[in-house]
Design an enzyme around this catalytic site. Structure first.
Site, PDB file in Angstrom:
ATOM      1  N   LYS A  78      -3.121   0.617   5.369  1.00 50.45           N
ATOM      2  CA  LYS A  78      -4.292   0.361   6.230  1.00 50.45           C
ATOM      3  C   LYS A  78      -4.891   1.672   6.734  1.00 50.45           C
ATOM      4  O   LYS A  78      -6.056   1.730   7.094  1.00 50.45           O
ATOM      5  CB  LYS A  78      -3.892  -0.506   7.435  1.00 50.45           C
ATOM      6  CG  LYS A  78      -3.676  -1.976   7.084  1.00 50.45           C
ATOM      7  CD  LYS A  78      -3.438  -2.821   8.325  1.00 50.45           C
ATOM      8  CE  LYS A  78      -3.297  -4.294   7.987  1.00 50.45           C
ATOM      9  NZ  LYS A  78      -1.989  -4.640   7.411  1.00 50.45           N
ATOM     10  N   HIS A  99      -7.979  -2.222   8.003  1.00 53.01           N
ATOM     11  CA  HIS A  99      -7.378  -3.552   8.138  1.00 53.01           C
ATOM     12  C   HIS A  99      -8.395  -4.572   7.621  1.00 53.01           C
ATOM     13  O   HIS A  99      -9.376  -4.891   8.292  1.00 53.01           O
ATOM     14  CB  HIS A  99      -7.025  -3.839   9.591  1.00 53.01           C
ATOM     15  CG  HIS A  99      -6.168  -5.062   9.756  1.00 53.01           C
ATOM     16  ND1 HIS A  99      -6.011  -6.008   8.747  1.00 53.01           N
ATOM     17  CD2 HIS A  99      -5.404  -5.515  10.788  1.00 53.01           C
ATOM     18  CE1 HIS A  99      -5.206  -6.969   9.165  1.00 53.01           C
ATOM     19  NE2 HIS A  99      -4.822  -6.687  10.390  1.00 53.01           N
ATOM     20  N   GLU A 101       7.249  -4.015  14.409  1.00 50.91           N
ATOM     21  CA  GLU A 101       7.552  -4.110  12.973  1.00 50.91           C
ATOM     22  C   GLU A 101       8.746  -3.224  12.624  1.00 50.91           C
ATOM     23  O   GLU A 101       9.611  -3.608  11.831  1.00 50.91           O
ATOM     24  CB  GLU A 101       6.315  -3.718  12.148  1.00 50.91           C
ATOM     25  CG  GLU A 101       6.526  -3.902  10.656  1.00 50.91           C
ATOM     26  CD  GLU A 101       5.236  -3.794   9.844  1.00 50.91           C
ATOM     27  OE1 GLU A 101       4.194  -3.388  10.395  1.00 50.91           O
ATOM     28  OE2 GLU A 101       5.278  -4.141   8.639  1.00 50.91           O
ATOM     29  N   CYS A 122      -4.799 -12.604   9.692  1.00 50.15           N
ATOM     30  CA  CYS A 122      -4.425 -11.424   8.918  1.00 50.15           C
ATOM     31  C   CYS A 122      -3.312 -11.688   7.913  1.00 50.15           C
ATOM     32  O   CYS A 122      -2.930 -10.804   7.162  1.00 50.15           O
ATOM     33  CB  CYS A 122      -4.034 -10.302   9.868  1.00 50.15           C
ATOM     34  SG  CYS A 122      -5.337 -10.008  11.050  1.00 50.15           S
ATOM     35  N   HIS A 127       2.845  -4.046   7.588  1.00 52.16           N
ATOM     36  CA  HIS A 127       1.626  -4.566   8.206  1.00 52.16           C
ATOM     37  C   HIS A 127       0.925  -3.394   8.905  1.00 52.16           C
ATOM     38  O   HIS A 127      -0.280  -3.245   8.781  1.00 52.16           O
ATOM     39  CB  HIS A 127       1.974  -5.694   9.182  1.00 52.16           C
ATOM     40  CG  HIS A 127       0.774  -6.380   9.739  1.00 52.16           C
ATOM     41  ND1 HIS A 127      -0.191  -6.927   8.943  1.00 52.16           N
ATOM     42  CD2 HIS A 127       0.371  -6.599  11.014  1.00 52.16           C
ATOM     43  CE1 HIS A 127      -1.145  -7.463   9.707  1.00 52.16           C
ATOM     44  NE2 HIS A 127      -0.828  -7.264  10.963  1.00 52.16           N
ATOM     45  N   PHE A 137      -2.433 -12.593  14.033  1.00 50.69           N
ATOM     46  CA  PHE A 137      -2.746 -13.263  15.292  1.00 50.69           C
ATOM     47  C   PHE A 137      -2.503 -14.758  15.067  1.00 50.69           C
ATOM     48  O   PHE A 137      -2.861 -15.304  14.029  1.00 50.69           O
ATOM     49  CB  PHE A 137      -4.223 -13.077  15.650  1.00 50.69           C
ATOM     50  CG  PHE A 137      -4.538 -11.763  16.314  1.00 50.69           C
ATOM     51  CD1 PHE A 137      -3.546 -10.849  16.621  1.00 50.69           C
ATOM     52  CD2 PHE A 137      -5.846 -11.458  16.644  1.00 50.69           C
ATOM     53  CE1 PHE A 137      -3.851  -9.648  17.249  1.00 50.69           C
ATOM     54  CE2 PHE A 137      -6.163 -10.262  17.272  1.00 50.69           C
ATOM     55  CZ  PHE A 137      -5.167  -9.350  17.567  1.00 50.69           C
TER      56      PHE A 137
END
Lengths: 402, 89
Positions: A326, A331, A305, A162, A294, A390
């Site tokens: 998002k 996403h 975050e 990502c 994010h 990830f």
């Protein structure tokens, strides 16, 4: 060291297949999350996504080209055409040899892979289509951009799940800044609405059944999106010399690795990347107005975050506008950083802060100004765009009004 | 039901990499040092073993009424889903 500016931008997303539509949808706070319809949803637990609807490849491509173009390549080419056209740069017969192409993607041609494996395993086919491999390879979108536009400098794909697009933009920024190239076509693309990929995401148990509600107390997880966003980066001197319209300046990039858990986020890793980006940009935390977070809408990311933002910005954190787009374009994984930088630049250009859509309820663990549900008319100067992947790959890009 | 209980305990023990005898109904999952991915791997193993769907969402503390505090909670949840989805427990 060259200053680096954006002179072209293109988007193909659930919020529109060009920057004007994308920007208008962001400003309106419209969500592109709908029931999954581009593939049969039978057998899927996850029934929603941010799809690029009404996308007819024949609108954009000759039929004889399509056997080579996976959906992720198609998105990248559509967005690249818009970006290159806007930049006004001529690569073939022009600065093609001094231009790079660096594109982010998480997984590449999943539609092609899924379909060819289904034919082999389910239908008992004895052979694959001869173009299966060049169509599904993760570098195909980047390669086709170079071929369509005559870009003959360095070209490659960056993959960090990502964070792929933000890493790609970071590499592109460094190459233009250092003078290795005069210009770079960069961004990200992803197309993961396939039965196999969605089942894989379901198995991680992080998908929201309702919608994406970043930072809201009742958030239930992430919603997949697809699409591409592409930018043309160029040295500021080159852009000024030819009188180009400068959309924004890229002023910094920072990245870190958690070296921890493969899926759990880390406030230290995320905060480290934000801090590294500010340092690289030569700006103070107080100089930042907007954070495109994010903000996946998972329980773990959004609280972590928020903690990272507090750690880096201190008392200024409360003054920041922080939003997760998002909630609207989904996403988009390997394209996320590019799509979210495009959203940030759209806000810079249009004097608005894109909202966090679908926000219902304050969460004590998420206590910043998330610009809930409605965009805010506000001119701002500096925005950063966060990506935390990830694998523990964190990457942050900073832009400033040109 | 007794078979379900012993199968569930065995799967939990395997995921936690401990001897089956070390896991009983009262064992707290937190005490087995199950890490981030272990819970979803455990649920996958249970779904495969019993051919059921466990609607677990890692984002929710009490997902679909599932509260996996002890091994007994897991046994009861599996029995409930078996009953609902297969008509047997």
């Amino acid at each position: 060291m060259n200053r680096v500016v954006v002179t072209g931008m293109g988007v193909c997303s659930a919020l529109g297949k060009n920057v004007a539509d994308f920007s208008a949808a962001l400003k309106a706070g419209a969500s592109g999350i709908t029931p999954i319809s581009i593939i049969p949803s039978e057998g899927l637990i996850t029934k929603i996504g941010a799809q690029v609807l009404d996308f007819d490849p024949l609108t954009y491509f000759a039929e004889n080209k399509l056997p080579l173009y996976d959906r992720c390549t198609q998105f990248a080419l559509v967005a690249a055409r818009e970006a290159v056209a806007q930049s006004g740069l001529k690569f073939r017969g022009g600065i093609g040899p001094q231009t790079a192409a660096v594109i982010g993607s998480g997984v590449g041609g999943q539609t092609t892979q899924d379909e060819s494996y289904r034919r082999l395993f389910v239908e008992g086919a004895r052979r694959c289509h001869p173009l299966t491999i060049p169509k599904l390879m993760i570098n195909a979108p980047c390669s086709h951009i170079t071929m369509e536009h005559g870009i003959t400098g360095p070209s490659f794909v960056v993959a960090s799940a990502c964070s792929s697009a933000n890493h790609a933009i970071g590499v592109a920024f460094s190459m233009v800044q250092s003078g290795a190239v005069e210009a770079c076509v960069t961004g990200g693309t992803e197309a993961v609405f396939t039965f196999g990929t969605i089942k894989g995401w379901e198995a991680l148990r992080v998908m929201a059944p309702d919608t994406c509600r970043p930072f809201s107390k009742d958030r239930r997880g992430m919603v997949l999106g697809e699409g591409a966003a592409i930018m043309v980066l160029e040295t500021r001197d080159h852009a000024l010399a030819r009188g180009a319209d400068i959309l924004a300046e890229i002023i910094g990039f920072g990245s870190t690795s958690d070296a921890g858990d493969i899926v759990l986020p880390s406030a230290e890793g995320a905060g480290g990347a934000i801090a590294a980006c500010l340092k690289n940009a030569g700006i103070a935390p107080e100089d930042v107005d907007y954070v495109n977070a994010h903000g996946t809408g998972t329980a773990a990311n959004d609280a972590t975050e928020t903690k990272a933002i507090h750690a880096v910005f201190g008392a200024h954190a409360k003054n920041l506008a922080v939003s997760s787009t998002k909630s609207m374009h989904g996403h988009t994984l390997g394209a996320a950083g590019a799509m979210e930088l495009a959203a940030t630049i759209a806000g810079l250009r249009g004097n608005f802060i894109p909202p966090t859509a679908n926000y219902n309820e304050a969460d004590p663990a998420c206590d910043l100004d998330y610009v809930p549900n409605e965009s805010r008319n506000k001119a701002f100067n500096v925005g950063i765009s966060n990506s935390f992947a990830f694998g523990g790959h964190n990457a942050v890009v900073a832009v400033r009004r040109a | 039901m007794a078979d379900v209980a012993s199968d569930v305990l065995e799967i939990i023990a395997k995921q936690a990499k401990v001897e089956p005898a070390a896991v009983s109904r009262d064992t707290k999952l937190a005490d087995l040092n199950l890490e981030s991915l272990d819970t979803i791997e455990l649920i996958f193993a249970l779904e495969e073993k019993f051919d059921i769907e466990i609607p677990y969402n890692a984002n929710e503390a009490n997902s679909a009424g599932i509260n996996f505090t002890t091994a007994g909670d897991v046994i009861d949840a599996v029995a409930k889903f078996l009953d609902e989805q297969k008509g047997k427990a």
